[in-house]
Design a protein around this motif. Structure first.
Motif, PDB file in Angstrom:
ATOM      1  N   UNK A 175    -142.863 -49.710 -12.576  1.00  0.00           N
ATOM      2  CA  UNK A 175    -143.269 -49.184 -13.880  1.00  0.00           C
ATOM      3  C   UNK A 175    -142.696 -50.105 -14.943  1.00  0.00           C
ATOM      4  N   UNK A 176    -143.466 -50.362 -15.996  1.00  0.00           N
ATOM      5  CA  UNK A 176    -143.032 -51.292 -17.032  1.00  0.00           C
ATOM      6  C   UNK A 176    -143.479 -50.753 -18.388  1.00  0.00           C
ATOM      7  N   UNK A 177    -142.570 -50.702 -19.346  1.00  0.00           N
ATOM      8  CA  UNK A 177    -142.907 -50.154 -20.662  1.00  0.00           C
ATOM      9  C   UNK A 177    -142.567 -51.109 -21.806  1.00  0.00           C
ATOM     10  N   UNK A 178    -142.536 -52.385 -21.548  1.00  0.00           N
ATOM     11  CA  UNK A 178    -142.245 -53.332 -22.611  1.00  0.00           C
ATOM     12  C   UNK A 178    -143.506 -54.111 -22.947  1.00  0.00           C
ATOM     13  N   UNK A 179    -143.420 -55.088 -23.853  1.00  0.00           N
ATOM     14  CA  UNK A 179    -144.616 -55.831 -24.237  1.00  0.00           C
ATOM     15  C   UNK A 179    -144.579 -57.292 -23.800  1.00  0.00           C
ATOM     16  N   UNK A 180    -143.734 -57.634 -22.837  1.00  0.00           N
ATOM     17  CA  UNK A 180    -143.731 -58.966 -22.248  1.00  0.00           C
ATOM     18  C   UNK A 180    -144.886 -59.030 -21.242  1.00  0.00           C
ATOM     19  N   UNK A 181    -145.699 -60.071 -21.318  1.00  0.00           N
ATOM     20  CA  UNK A 181    -146.928 -60.166 -20.528  1.00  0.00           C
ATOM     21  C   UNK A 181    -146.659 -60.447 -19.051  1.00  0.00           C
ATOM     22  N   UNK A 182    -147.419 -59.788 -18.180  1.00  0.00           N
ATOM     23  CA  UNK A 182    -147.451 -60.067 -16.745  1.00  0.00           C
ATOM     24  C   UNK A 182    -148.904 -60.145 -16.320  1.00  0.00           C
ATOM     25  N   UNK A 183    -149.239 -61.141 -15.545  1.00  0.00           N
ATOM     26  CA  UNK A 183    -150.624 -61.324 -15.097  1.00  0.00           C
ATOM     27  C   UNK A 183    -151.091 -60.162 -14.225  1.00  0.00           C
ATOM     28  N   UNK A 184    -150.276 -59.759 -13.261  1.00  0.00           N
ATOM     29  CA  UNK A 184    -150.661 -58.678 -12.349  1.00  0.00           C
ATOM     30  C   UNK A 184    -150.144 -57.353 -12.901  1.00  0.00           C
ATOM     31  N   UNK A 185    -150.937 -56.765 -13.781  1.00  0.00           N
ATOM     32  CA  UNK A 185    -150.543 -55.526 -14.457  1.00  0.00           C
ATOM     33  C   UNK A 185    -151.698 -54.529 -14.396  1.00  0.00           C
ATOM     34  N   UNK A 186    -151.331 -53.244 -14.271  1.00  0.00           N
ATOM     35  CA  UNK A 186    -152.329 -52.195 -14.073  1.00  0.00           C
ATOM     36  C   UNK A 186    -152.008 -50.995 -14.942  1.00  0.00           C
ATOM     37  N   UNK A 187    -153.025 -50.175 -15.162  1.00  0.00           N
ATOM     38  CA  UNK A 187    -152.886 -48.999 -16.011  1.00  0.00           C
ATOM     39  C   UNK A 187    -152.162 -47.860 -15.310  1.00  0.00           C
ATOM     40  N   UNK A 188    -152.310 -47.756 -13.995  1.00  0.00           N
ATOM     41  CA  UNK A 188    -151.708 -46.640 -13.265  1.00  0.00           C
ATOM     42  C   UNK A 188    -150.943 -47.143 -12.050  1.00  0.00           C
ATOM     43  N   UNK A 244    -161.992 -49.841  -9.393  1.00  0.00           N
ATOM     44  CA  UNK A 244    -160.823 -49.076  -8.954  1.00  0.00           C
ATOM     45  C   UNK A 244    -159.536 -49.552  -9.623  1.00  0.00           C
ATOM     46  N   UNK A 245    -159.535 -50.784 -10.165  1.00  0.00           N
ATOM     47  CA  UNK A 245    -158.318 -51.338 -10.741  1.00  0.00           C
ATOM     48  C   UNK A 245    -158.287 -51.301 -12.269  1.00  0.00           C
ATOM     49  N   UNK A 246    -159.303 -50.735 -12.894  1.00  0.00           N
ATOM     50  CA  UNK A 246    -159.270 -50.440 -14.326  1.00  0.00           C
ATOM     51  C   UNK A 246    -159.403 -51.613 -15.270  1.00  0.00           C
TER      52      UNK A 246
END
Length: 163
Positions: free
Chosen positions: A128-141, A97-99
């Motif tokens: 919502x995030x549109x940059x390329x700085x990394x975050x551990x808790x990140x999702x596609x939707x 469910x989390x992709x």
């Protein structure tokens, strides 16, 4: 009795370099302190680690900082955060469910929209995030981020060290 001169060693220096100094000419050369990285100074550490049964263990006595001991956290709160991070990573990777985790390729594109769960003060939320700085808790939707936060808020707070 000869006159005496008191010379204080300047900060950042460890003493007088006898070989380079010429006392007859009044030349005194100080030795610079050698800055040794902490981990190269053969330090002793104590703290907390996660054992094979997923328990937080307090390492009360100091032990040498060697490769096999590099799993010791300075504080219990940091060890609990790492424990939560491991569990959260497994949920993201294995619950369809989390992709799955955002890939390195996806992170390299600033235009690729992601939804991240962050800590602001003592609260967690997603955005919502549109940059390329990394975050551990990140999702596609957005739906994935919302559901993940809803189902795992306590674990996320543990990861972000929120009591």
């Amino acid at each position: 009795m000869a006159d005496r001169l008191l010379i204080e060693i300047p900060e950042g220096y460890s003493g007088i370099d006898i070989e380079k100094s010429d006392f007859d000419k009044g030349i005194i050369v100080f030795k610079k302190k050698q800055e040794i990285p902490w981990e190269d100074s053969d330090p002793d550490v104590k703290g907390f680690y996660i054992d094979d049964d997923n328990r937080i263990i307090h390492q009360k006595s100091s032990i040498r900082w060697i490769k096999r001991n590099r799993n010791i956290f300075a504080t219990e709160e940091q060890a609990r955060s790492a424990q939560a991070m491991a569990e959260l990573s497994q949920i993201i990777a294995n619950d369809e469910r989390f992709g799955g985790p955002i890939t390195g390729v996806e992170w390299s594109y600033a235009h690729c929209t992601k939804y991240i769960i962050t800590r602001i003060d003592s609260t967690v939320g997603y955005q919502r995030y549109t940059n390329n700085c990394y975050f551990f808790l990140a999702f596609h939707t957005e739906e994935q981020a919302r559901l993940f936060l809803e189902e795992n808020e306590d674990l996320i707070k543990q990861y972000y060290m929120i009591d």
